[in-house]
Design an enzyme around this catalytic site. Structure first.
Site, mmCIF file in Angstrom:
data_model
loop_
_atom_site.group_PDB
_atom_site.id
_atom_site.type_symbol
_atom_site.label_atom_id
_atom_site.label_comp_id
_atom_site.label_asym_id
_atom_site.label_seq_id
_atom_site.Cartn_x
_atom_site.Cartn_y
_atom_site.Cartn_z
ATOM 1 N N LYS A 156 0.876 -1.162 0.000
ATOM 2 C CA LYS A 156 0.000 0.000 0.000
ATOM 3 C C LYS A 156 0.917 1.217 0.000
ATOM 4 O O LYS A 156 1.624 1.485 0.979
ATOM 5 C CB LYS A 156 -0.918 -0.023 1.217
ATOM 6 C CG LYS A 156 -2.039 1.028 1.162
ATOM 7 C CD LYS A 156 -1.532 2.357 1.657
ATOM 8 C CE LYS A 156 -2.593 3.433 1.601
ATOM 9 N NZ LYS A 156 -2.026 4.751 2.028
ATOM 10 N N SER A 212 2.453 6.532 11.625
ATOM 11 C CA SER A 212 2.025 7.191 12.848
ATOM 12 C C SER A 212 1.384 6.220 13.822
ATOM 13 O O SER A 212 0.919 5.141 13.440
ATOM 14 C CB SER A 212 1.019 8.296 12.501
ATOM 15 O OG SER A 212 -0.202 7.725 12.036
ATOM 16 N N GLY A 216 -1.218 3.430 12.566
ATOM 17 C CA GLY A 216 -0.784 2.076 12.861
ATOM 18 C C GLY A 216 -1.705 1.367 13.830
ATOM 19 O O GLY A 216 -1.984 0.174 13.675
ATOM 20 N N GLU A 235 5.681 -0.234 13.120
ATOM 21 C CA GLU A 235 6.613 0.716 13.728
ATOM 22 C C GLU A 235 5.887 2.045 13.791
ATOM 23 O O GLU A 235 5.529 2.604 12.757
ATOM 24 C CB GLU A 235 7.894 0.821 12.895
ATOM 25 C CG GLU A 235 8.914 1.779 13.464
ATOM 26 C CD GLU A 235 10.054 2.049 12.514
ATOM 27 O OE1 GLU A 235 10.407 3.235 12.351
ATOM 28 O OE2 GLU A 235 10.577 1.093 11.923
ATOM 29 N N CYS A 272 12.605 8.163 12.312
ATOM 30 C CA CYS A 272 11.974 7.460 13.431
ATOM 31 C C CYS A 272 12.929 7.314 14.603
ATOM 32 O O CYS A 272 12.494 7.090 15.735
ATOM 33 C CB CYS A 272 11.478 6.088 12.975
ATOM 34 S SG CYS A 272 12.747 5.069 12.194
ATOM 35 N N GLU A 350 5.893 11.476 20.674
ATOM 36 C CA GLU A 350 6.741 11.890 19.560
ATOM 37 C C GLU A 350 6.211 13.151 18.903
ATOM 38 O O GLU A 350 5.012 13.284 18.655
ATOM 39 C CB GLU A 350 6.818 10.767 18.521
ATOM 40 C CG GLU A 350 7.695 11.116 17.314
ATOM 41 C CD GLU A 350 7.660 10.031 16.250
ATOM 42 O OE1 GLU A 350 8.674 9.845 15.569
ATOM 43 O OE2 GLU A 350 6.600 9.381 16.102
#
Length: 465
Positions: A156, A212, A216, A235, A272, A350
């Site tokens: 995707k 994100s 996720g 992740e 990341c 984050e």
């Protein structure tokens, strides 16, 4: 027909042509084709399977200049950075091809009368990342490790670089066909609706994701809510704390300060592994050095308008109730005391972009307590001197419970692609801290252990011998 358009981060201009979104019916057809390809791909002799990865690496390498030009227009990451990323992408394809050639690759262990094999799990869905249009995208580590395991892949694509994704997919498809891959070994889909259909497709047996926490988590919940739940290797988000002892500040404080700014602003803070928390002793005296380093940081070109807006609101969140240490067009740095930090859990979230938080502690006890309360991260870093052996040993032991990689007297922003790398960590860094998305061990995510008991060698799967 709905079209997806890339946007030039430098100008905000829409990039033509648009890329059509993939409808759910087409996604379902991709799933059927991948399921049909799963057995012939799994039964390819391992040298032939590895040759598929090498063929893709060669084809991408030959088209590198074209792809770098497309990616730079859609991401503004710069030709030098993107050229290096392409080299990393082709390098990891070849590394994983070499792993698939390794003798006993799928024979995990054997005892008299028993063989424990590692077999392909089946078709894999891969959700590409925004910040690495090559290395964590269409032909990135998730795709390469799934192919090495013997699994067909449906990618995707990320909407931030649709034209780069389309052209990369064309090159991959041509290379695989010429190398003799079974039809259905690879496909690509575009659009939010396609991504949701893909995670629910009954032919998909596992998924890999980089992005994100919000996106996720939604896909993770969908993956485990299926009638047949599947593993979802996501992740998501990481603050990657850095802990600096008083002795390290005394010995090389200015070097550490400049190194930290360089690390958290690298790639406009869109890694990341960007360090988002810096623990310094109160009275460290590094404000002027930090401000000077930040003043020289250029204004970032953030990857997409959505990321730019999220960064703006993230900076506002960090600035509320904190002390500004330094800010410029290119970076933001704020500070709190360790006591204030303990009362502000939102500071452990984050902020994707060039912003970071300094936490000032007043004692070793506060430093140890901060390490014990560190959020799950991909990395944690300790800067210490040889005289700090006892303190550093305790910090490292504690941080090994909170991060997948502990760095000593260095910076976490670079991720080596090798057999020893673990790129993972506790939630919210990933949904599966036992596994890595980088390095040769990434293949294990897409292999299923099966024990064969009492079988003669001639009845074992041909790739297990």
């Amino acid at each position: 027909m709905t079209l997806l358009y890339g946007v030039d981060p430098r100008t905000g201009a829409r990039l033509e042509p648009g890329v059509p979104e993939t409808d759910p019916e087409t996604v379902a057809a991709f799933g059927v084709a991948a399921a049909n390809a799963a057995r012939p791909l799994a039964e390819l002799p391992l040298p032939d399977r590895a040759a598929l990865l090498d063929a893709v690496a060669d084809a991408l390498e030959a088209a590198a200049d074209e792809l770098v030009t497309l990616a730079d227009a859609e991401t503004a990451l710069g030709r030098a950075r993107l050229t290096g990323e392409m080299e990393r992408t082709t390098g990891q394809l070849r590394l994983l091809a070499g792993e698939a050639r390794r003798e006993g690759f799928q024979r995990d262990t054997a005892e008299p009368g028993f063989v424990r094999a590692l077999l392909p799990i089946g078709p894999v869905a891969v959700y590409a990342a925004s910040n690495f249009p090559f290395a964590f995208s269409v032909a990135g580590g998730d795709t390469a490790s799934a192919w090495a395991a013997g699994c067909p892949v449906i990618v995707k694509a990320h909407p931030g670089h649709p034209r780069t994704s389309v052209r990369t997919a064309e090159i991959i498809s041509d290379a695989l066909a010429k190398a003799g891959a079974p039809e259905g070994t690879f496909a690509i889909a575009h659009g939010l609706e396609a991504g949701l259909a893909l995670i629910k497709d009954p032919n998909v047996k596992a998924a890999g994701f980089t992005g994100s926490v919000r996106g996720g988590r939604a896909l993770f919940d969908a993956a485990v809510s299926r009638p047949d739940p599947i593993p979802f290797y996501g992740e998501l988000g990481s603050v990657n704390p850095v802990f600096v002892t008083p002795s390290a500040v005394a010995a090389r404080g200015e070097e550490i300060a400049r190194g930290y700014v360089g690390s958290f602003t690298l790639g406009s803070g869109q890694f990341c592994t960007k360090p988002g928390l810096l623990f310094l002793p109160a009275g460290h005296g590094l404000e002027a050095v930090l401000a000077q380093a930040i003043a020289s940081v250029e204004a970032p070109s953030l990857l997409t308008p959505r990321i730019a807006e999220a960064f703006r609101t993230g900076v506002e969140r960090l600035a509320a109730g904190t002390r500004t240490v330094a800010e410029s067009a290119g970076a933001h740095l704020v500070a709190v005391t360790a006591t204030e930090f303990a009362a502000r859990p939102e500071l452990t979230e984050e902020c994707f972009g060039p912003a970071s938080v300094i936490v000032e502690y007043t004692s070793e006890e506060e430093l140890r307590a901060a390490a014990a309360a560190a959020p799950g991260s991909l990395t944690a870093t300790v800067h210490a001197e040889s005289s700090d052996a006892d303190l550093a040993r305790g910090l490292v032991a504690e941080l090994a419970r909170h991060a997948g990689r502990v760095v000593y007297n260095g910076w976490p922003t670079g991720v080596a692609v090798n057999r020893a790398m673990h790129h993972g960590g506790p939630w919210p860094a990933t949904t599966a801290p036992l596994h890595t998305s980088v390095g040769t061990a990434a293949i294990r995510r897409f292999q299923v252990p099966v024990t064969f008991q009492g079988l003669p060698e001639e009845l074992l799967p041909p790739t297990v011998g």
